[in-house]
Design a protein around this motif. Structure first.
Motif, PDB file in Angstrom:
ATOM      1  N   LYS A 154       0.948  -1.381   0.106  1.00 24.97           N
ATOM      2  CA  LYS A 154      -0.083  -0.107   0.044  1.00 24.97           C
ATOM      3  C   LYS A 154       0.770   1.229  -0.032  1.00 24.97           C
ATOM      4  O   LYS A 154       0.310   2.411   0.244  1.00 24.97           O
ATOM      5  CB  LYS A 154      -0.924  -0.018   1.215  1.00 24.97           C
ATOM      6  N   LEU A 155       2.041   1.172  -0.217  1.00 25.68           N
ATOM      7  CA  LEU A 155       3.205   2.211  -0.126  1.00 25.68           C
ATOM      8  C   LEU A 155       2.828   3.006   1.074  1.00 25.68           C
ATOM      9  O   LEU A 155       2.952   4.349   1.148  1.00 25.68           O
ATOM     10  CB  LEU A 155       2.721   3.132  -1.363  1.00 25.68           C
ATOM     11  N   LYS A 156       2.855   2.377   2.255  1.00 25.17           N
ATOM     12  CA  LYS A 156       2.575   3.097   3.665  1.00 25.17           C
ATOM     13  C   LYS A 156       4.135   3.779   3.569  1.00 25.17           C
ATOM     14  O   LYS A 156       5.258   2.955   3.672  1.00 25.17           O
ATOM     15  CB  LYS A 156       2.425   2.107   4.410  1.00 25.17           C
ATOM     16  N   ARG A 157       4.117   4.864   4.291  1.00 18.43           N
ATOM     17  CA  ARG A 157       5.715   5.224   4.562  1.00 18.43           C
ATOM     18  C   ARG A 157       5.998   4.631   5.811  1.00 18.43           C
ATOM     19  O   ARG A 157       5.311   4.456   6.850  1.00 18.43           O
ATOM     20  CB  ARG A 157       5.250   7.018   5.047  1.00 18.43           C
ATOM     21  N   LEU A 158       7.483   4.836   5.921  1.00 17.25           N
ATOM     22  CA  LEU A 158       8.070   4.202   7.053  1.00 17.25           C
ATOM     23  C   LEU A 158       9.214   4.724   7.521  1.00 17.25           C
ATOM     24  O   LEU A 158       9.817   5.642   6.901  1.00 17.25           O
ATOM     25  CB  LEU A 158       8.771   2.780   6.349  1.00 17.25           C
ATOM     26  N   VAL A 159       9.459   4.556   8.820  1.00 21.75           N
ATOM     27  CA  VAL A 159      10.724   4.992   9.480  1.00 21.75           C
ATOM     28  C   VAL A 159      11.088   3.898  10.221  1.00 21.75           C
ATOM     29  O   VAL A 159      10.412   3.204  11.059  1.00 21.75           O
ATOM     30  CB  VAL A 159      10.395   6.165  10.432  1.00 21.75           C
ATOM     31  N   LEU A 160      12.404   3.251   9.832  1.00 26.45           N
ATOM     32  CA  LEU A 160      12.777   2.057  10.536  1.00 26.45           C
ATOM     33  C   LEU A 160      14.299   2.391  11.060  1.00 26.45           C
ATOM     34  O   LEU A 160      15.241   2.664  10.241  1.00 26.45           O
ATOM     35  CB  LEU A 160      12.916   1.008   9.586  1.00 26.45           C
ATOM     36  N   GLU A 161      14.603   2.254  12.207  1.00 25.41           N
ATOM     37  CA  GLU A 161      15.810   2.503  13.094  1.00 25.41           C
ATOM     38  C   GLU A 161      16.230   1.277  13.183  1.00 25.41           C
ATOM     39  O   GLU A 161      15.572   0.407  14.243  1.00 25.41           O
ATOM     40  CB  GLU A 161      15.711   3.105  14.258  1.00 25.41           C
ATOM     41  N   LEU A 162      17.208   0.576  12.505  1.00 24.98           N
ATOM     42  CA  LEU A 162      17.589  -0.920  12.646  1.00 24.98           C
ATOM     43  C   LEU A 162      18.848  -1.344  13.410  1.00 24.98           C
ATOM     44  O   LEU A 162      19.274  -0.293  13.827  1.00 24.98           O
ATOM     45  CB  LEU A 162      17.587  -1.588  11.297  1.00 24.98           C
ATOM     46  N   GLY A 163      19.452  -2.371  12.919  1.00 28.08           N
ATOM     47  CA  GLY A 163      20.398  -2.935  13.677  1.00 28.08           C
ATOM     48  C   GLY A 163      21.677  -2.164  13.556  1.00 28.08           C
ATOM     49  O   GLY A 163      22.104  -1.286  12.573  1.00 28.08           O
ATOM     50  N   GLY A 164      22.935  -2.689  14.228  1.00 27.29           N
ATOM     51  CA  GLY A 164      24.259  -2.183  13.889  1.00 27.29           C
ATOM     52  C   GLY A 164      25.219  -3.001  14.431  1.00 27.29           C
ATOM     53  O   GLY A 164      25.110  -3.954  15.014  1.00 27.29           O
ATOM     54  N   LYS A 165      26.459  -2.712  13.923  1.00 28.31           N
ATOM     55  CA  LYS A 165      27.614  -3.542  14.348  1.00 28.31           C
ATOM     56  C   LYS A 165      28.891  -2.593  14.350  1.00 28.31           C
ATOM     57  O   LYS A 165      29.764  -2.572  13.405  1.00 28.31           O
ATOM     58  CB  LYS A 165      27.732  -4.718  13.297  1.00 28.31           C
ATOM     59  N   ASP A 166      28.635  -1.805  15.240  1.00 29.31           N
ATOM     60  CA  ASP A 166      29.303  -0.348  15.223  1.00 29.31           C
ATOM     61  C   ASP A 166      30.838  -0.487  15.543  1.00 29.31           C
ATOM     62  O   ASP A 166      31.366  -1.062  16.671  1.00 29.31           O
ATOM     63  CB  ASP A 166      28.742   0.403  16.182  1.00 29.31           C
TER      64      ASP A 166
END
Length: 475
Positions: A233-245
């Motif tokens: 449905k082309l819904k807008r997204l904000v995704l704060e995801l994983g890290g390997k810093d």
């Protein structure tokens, strides 16, 4: 990171990671019928909430954050009980969330104000950019900061005129609900609601045609699943995801500070932080000296009951998490890594304690150098001391959330920082603690999608609309 929490007969099996015991009272999963009612209520409440002025919405949210203060100690205790965070860190998390009611909330307001672009001279049209809310926003919050992360997503969405439905992690259901109930106490009915459940509930929620945006902090694997569902449905997204810093330590660094930070920010929250230091690259010419300094710091940490005042490391959040850390460490040792130190820790097979562990001589091909560890491990390897090698090793990951560079040569530090592909780079500091509140927080590569925090992030929950007009009648 999958936690392995079980849902049985419509009830979340909420387990205390320090004891292995079920937490009471039980938390019921939101039924499909209840879910539909909640979504309907959010849609019904959204127009009147959006019709309020920006200042009215801001003030209501400010009062909601103030309402969290009287339950602050209770909320911190629940966080410790549900996910094992030591008491001091849990209290700091709650305090920081309440503190958003001041300057940070004012910045969110500023980001949502109309922008006048000028014009209006005779024969010239005037232009104003306003912000249109999206409708109903779903916030899926993580277990590692069950109160602290919710407001960074939910509040900008609310300020923009959206209604919000929060699904707390099934690992910390009571923490998330307790925070949201207090925040919602100053808001109109239906504006901020909570649903409970695991991934199945989350999928039912975000699949609804009456949900217009999803904001999530969590694992990259879950983020990809959410993106797939929302793409239809082309819904807008904000995704704060994983890290390997990564953390790069040059030979000219302040080694005492670098060693302290390497340990502190590998172990903070038992290492269960998306921007934790998970890869420490040390100039090979100072390896022995630096490793000894790291050991001196690491030996000061104590693993134990998270409610004890002298405990600095509590249990991991779940048995699955503990097993994941253990497998990564064991595999690394089998492939040639050296265990420089492992602390004492409670010997309780029902709990999820894991010792503070310091590893050296890691190879880039090892899983522990490529997969999120999310545990109390300081993982060190060496590089040849050149900027080129430091940049190559720091970038040798599918993730790019945060990075750290330690050197007394700030010109060199800046050169390296600009070439590392991550959303934040701290030079001689842990950036997330030192960054200005207006800094955005999002990652490169598989560490994020959209924008979280900062002016760009605050505006992610609305659509800019240009209104162009003239007072002059056409000739």
């Amino acid at each position: 990171m999958v936690q392995g929490v079980v849902v049985e007969n419509g009830v979340i099996q909420n387990i205390n990671p320090a004891t292995g015991q079920l937490i009471e009272p039980a938390v019921n999963v939101t039924s499909p019928e209840e879910l539909e009612n909640i979504i309907s209520a959010a849609n019904a409440s959204q127009p009147s909430w959006s019709d309020k002025t920006l200042s009215e919405r801001i003030e209501a949210i400010r009062q909601g954050l103030i309402a969290v203060e009287p339950i602050g100690d209770e909320l911190a205790s629940v966080i410790t009980e549900e996910m094992g965070k030591v008491s001091a860190e849990a209290k700091l998390e709650v305090s920081n969330a309440i503190g958003l009611k001041d300057g940070w909330l004012d910045m969110v307001k500023e980001a949502n104000e109309d922008v006048h672009l000028g014009g209006g001279e005779e024969g010239k049209a005037e232009s104003i950019v306003v912000r249109d809310p999206l409708g109903v926003v779903v916030v899926i919050s993580p277990w590692n900061f069950p109160a602290g992360e919710i407001p960074f997503l939910a509040i900008p969405a609310l300020v923009a005129g959206n209604t919000v439905i929060v699904k707390p992690s099934e690992v910390t259901p009571r923490s998330g609900e307790l925070f949201c109930r207090a925040l919602a106490s100053s808001l109109p009915e239906g504006v901020l609601q909570v649903v409970q459940g695991d991934g199945k509930t989350g999928e039912q929620l975000i699949s609804s045609d009456d949900i217009h945006m999803v904001a999530m902090t969590g694992s990259t694997a879950t983020g990809k699943k959410i993106m797939n569902v929302c793409s239809k449905k082309l819904k807008r997204l904000v995704l704060e995801l994983g890290g390997k810093d990564p953390m790069v330590v040059f030979k000219d660094a302040d080694l005492d500070k670098a060693a302290n930070d390497a340990v502190a920010f590998s172990l903070f929250n038992c290492g269960q932080v998306c921007c934790a230091v998970e890869r420490v690259y040390v100039d090979e010419s100072i390896q022995n000296e630096f490793e000894q300094k790291v050991l001196d710091v690491a030996k000061k940490y104590k693993v134990g009951n998270p409610t004890d005042a002298d405990t600095t490391i509590g249990p991991l959040a779940s048995q699955v998490q503990r097993e994941n850390v253990s497998k990564q460490v064991e595999a690394a040792v089998k492939e040639g890594a050296k265990v420089l130190y492992q602390s004492d820790c409670p010997d309780d097979r029902h709990a999820n304690f894991y010792p503070v562990t310091v590893l050296s001589s890691l190879k880039q091909v090892m899983p522990i150098q490529n997969l999120e560890t999310f545990g109390p491990v300081v993982a060190m390897s060496t590089f040849d001391g050149t900027e080129e090698a430091a940049i190559e090793m720091a970038n040798s990951s599918e993730f790019g959330l945060a990075s750290y560079v330690y050197t007394t040569d700030l010109t060199k530090g800046s050169r390296v920082a600009r070439k590392i592909r991550s959303g934040q780079v701290g030079i001689n500091c842990y950036s997330i603690l030192e960054a200005q509140p207006a800094c955005p927080w999002i990652g490169h590569k598989q560490s994020g999608f959209g924008s979280h925090s900062g002016m760009d992030g605050f505006r992610s929950f609305s659509v800019p609309k240009s209104i162009v007009f003239t007072t002059n009648a056409p000739k």
